[in-house]
Design an enzyme around this catalytic site. Structure first.
Site: not given
Ligand code: F6R
Length: 603
Positions: A2, A27, A73, A99-100, A480, A484, A487, A503, A598
């Site tokens: 948010c 974001r 969001w 927000n939160g 990483e 990448k 996502e 294994h 974000k």
């Protein structure tokens, strides 16, 4: 996640708020809304989807000189017009953006409902609007304070009240709030990105702090009412650094600017005379550094992967046992906090809630915590005892690229610094410094290979899933790169230590599941070659990222050699481009991948 924007001044507020919301689009969000205050009370418009859709919905007459706006969001309730913020109280005289997460929202909602309040949304945030609206206090500040006393959870809020048209009241607890100071106008936001085109003078609120913001004045105080003296600071980042700069996406722009970014993290820090580096904000003297027995690095997602690279560098160069752990796990496991361990929190935004909560838990238990952070003055930067700024500049794309690279370089600096205080020789110090200096030029070399990487992305675009493998230094690079790819392109990818393949995961290898193998010319080269053989024997296709052509690989992406300890910094860069071009080929929304935000400022 948010975003909040607010304005009070003389200008027409709606276009300013919409511009601010657009600056926060990066974001990640699913709906947006705006409330403006005027002579006739509050007016609100909300819309599911993009800020552009909200703009289309605004009536012609939507004037006002104060207002608040939000990108949401979804956490409580689906993304739709009703659940979008701002939320109003029953009389329509209070508008809030939040927000939160309010943890006791259901309880408060049940009580308010029993008192006859009708809710217009399914959100946790709406309870705040009603609590403020029903409070009998005489001032808006008191009303907000009383409401906040009833809520448990995290918040960054901005409140507009028709009865107090000369002010916006904001409060922070666990979710960022900044004030922007203009000429007879004031801005509020959850992120400086929304402010820097208007002012670079900002005040960042601390947790437990509130502010009354008027056109020509602001004052800060605690949620208990005592005065605080939050002084303004100047934001270093220019408004232009938030622009696309001729690229089609922020991701491409941010990948492309990595040579400059790395140059910045090195600038002014290298000390050739003593073959070390100076890290001004570390607040750890030589005696304290010698007393460190372990290093524990905490971060989430890409920051955690950069921390894994950092842990290896610290172990190799400073010979201090070091490891990295997801902050999101650490904070929940009642970890034993050891006074001889140096804890390091890593975060691009400096606001990731899981990492911040881990820092707060560690501080409460008396640990020494340093930060490796990009956003100057962010919550993690302020809560830690010292640290290293990453100086990557603003990262707008949801997926991290230049910040990941710069964080890994910042860790190399820290490892060198700790190493030279302990047992790293002058000769090795000089060797690492020479390697660090080579990085920007070598990054340019890798980026010059973009066309070839784009071809390879097309070649592997039919993959059902991709396997990423690496050994020791190559393993965090593989992790990483796998993150990448998944996502941004939504192609399933897994990362494994190359040594673990036999294994279990070898069972997955087939032509439709190609492997990206990290194969540096280090002491494990032969072991890695053996892994390539194993994959080839199962008809697996292989793309190697290596310092020399790999015979068993179908394709090799060559990366220039540096010092072995620094190789992981470079080996991930072609794979950022691979992820980017795969996403492009698949027509993905590159800067705003689905379901992601974000900076994750909620649990
Ligand atoms: C991945 C990505 C995320 C972040 C993570 C931590 O591309 O960007 O995994 O790295 O959410 O964010 P910061 O670094 O802001 O703490």
């Amino acid at each position: 996640m948010c975003g909040i924007v607010g304005y009070i001044g003389k200008r027409d507020v709606a276009p300013l708020l919409l511009e601010g919301l657009q600056r926060l689009e990066y974001r990640g969000y699913d709906s947006a809304g705006i409330a403006v205050g005027g002579k006739s009370g509050l007016k609100t418009v909300k819309a599911k989807g993009r800020v552009r859709g909200l703009d289309d919905k605004l009536p012609k007459r939507f004037a006002g000189t104060s207002g608040i706006a939000h990108t949401r969001w979804a956490t409580h309730g689906a993304p739709n017009d009703e659940n979008a913020h701002p939320h109003l109280d029953a009389e329509g005289r209070v508008a809030i953006v939040h927000n939160g997460i309010i943890d006791n929202a259901s309880e408060l909602r049940a009580k308010l409902t029993a008192d006859g309040v009708e809710f217009a949304s399914e959100t946790d945030s709406e309870v705040l609007a009603h609590l403020i609206g029903r409070d009998p206090a005489d001032t808006l500040e008191e009303k907000v304070r009383h409401a906040l006393r009833l809520v448990e959870g995290t918040y960054g809020i901005a409140v507009l009240h028709a009865g107090f048209p000369d002010r916006i009241v904001v409060a922070r607890n666990g979710s960022p709030v900044v004030l922007g100071i203009g000429e007879k106008e004031m801005f509020v936001s959850s992120d400086v990105a929304a402010l820097v085109s208007h002012t670079r003078q900002v005040v960042t609120l601390d947790d437990g702090e509130m502010a009354t913001v008027k056109a020509d004045d602001y004052r800060t105080y605690t949620t208990e009412g005592s005065h605080t003296s939050a002084s303004p600071t100047t934001v270093e980042w220019e408004a232009e650094s938030y622009d696309m700069g001729g690229h089609d996406t922020y991701m491409h722009k941010e990948i492309s600017e990595q040579a400059d970014a790395v140059d910045r993290v090195l600038r002014g820090r290298i000390d050739d005379r003593f073959a070390t580096v100076h890290l001004g904000g570390l607040n750890l003297d030589a005696r304290e550094a010698r007393g460190v027995r372990r290093v524990k690095i905490l971060g989430c997602g890409s920051a955690y992967h950069a921390g894994q690279i950092g842990a290896q560098m610290i172990e190799e160069l400073a010979r201090i046992p070091a490891d990295a752990e997801p902050a999101s796990e650490f904070r929940y496991r009642n970890a034993v906090v050891d006074p001889e361990t140096l804890y390091i929190a890593v975060s691009q935004s400096g606001e990731t809630y899981d990492t911040l909560a881990a820092v707060q838990e560690l501080k409460r238990k008396g640990a020494r915590v340093l930060g490796v952070v990009n956003v100057v003055g962010s919550a993690i930067a302020r809560e830690t005892d010292g640290g290293v700024y990453v100086h990557a500049g603003p990262e707008v794309c949801v997926v991290s690229t230049k910040c990941f690279t710069n964080t890994a370089v910042a860790f190399a600096l820290l490892a060198l610094h700790l190493g030279r205080i302990r047992d790293l020789s002058v000769a090795d110090g000089k060797r690492i410094i020479a390697g660090l200096r080579k990085l920007p030029g070598q990054i340019e070399e890798i980026l010059a290979n973009e066309d070839r990487i784009a071809e390879l992305a097309a070649e592997y675009a039919d993959a059902k899933s991709m396997m990423f493998v690496g050994r020791v230094r190559g393993y965090p690079v593989a992790r990483e790169a796998s993150l990448k790819l998944k996502e941004v392109s939504y192609v399933h990818a897994e990362a494994y230590p190359a040594s673990e393949l036999k294994h279990g995961p070898l069972a997955l290898i087939e032509p439709a599941v190609p492997t990206v193998a990290i194969v540096p010319d280090d002491d494990l080269l032969e072991k890695n070659r053996a892994t390539l053989e194993e994959i080839k024997a199962r008809s697996g296709r292989i793309l190697a990222v290596a310092h020399q052509e790999q015979e068993k690989a179908d394709h090799t992406l060559l990366v220039p050699r540096n010092e072995v300890e620094l190789d992981p910094i470079l080996m991930g860069i072609p794979l950022q481009l691979l992820a980017y071009h795969s996403a492009l080929a698949l027509g993905r929304d590159i800067d705003k991948p689905r379901n992601l935000a974000k900076s994750v400022t909620v649990e």
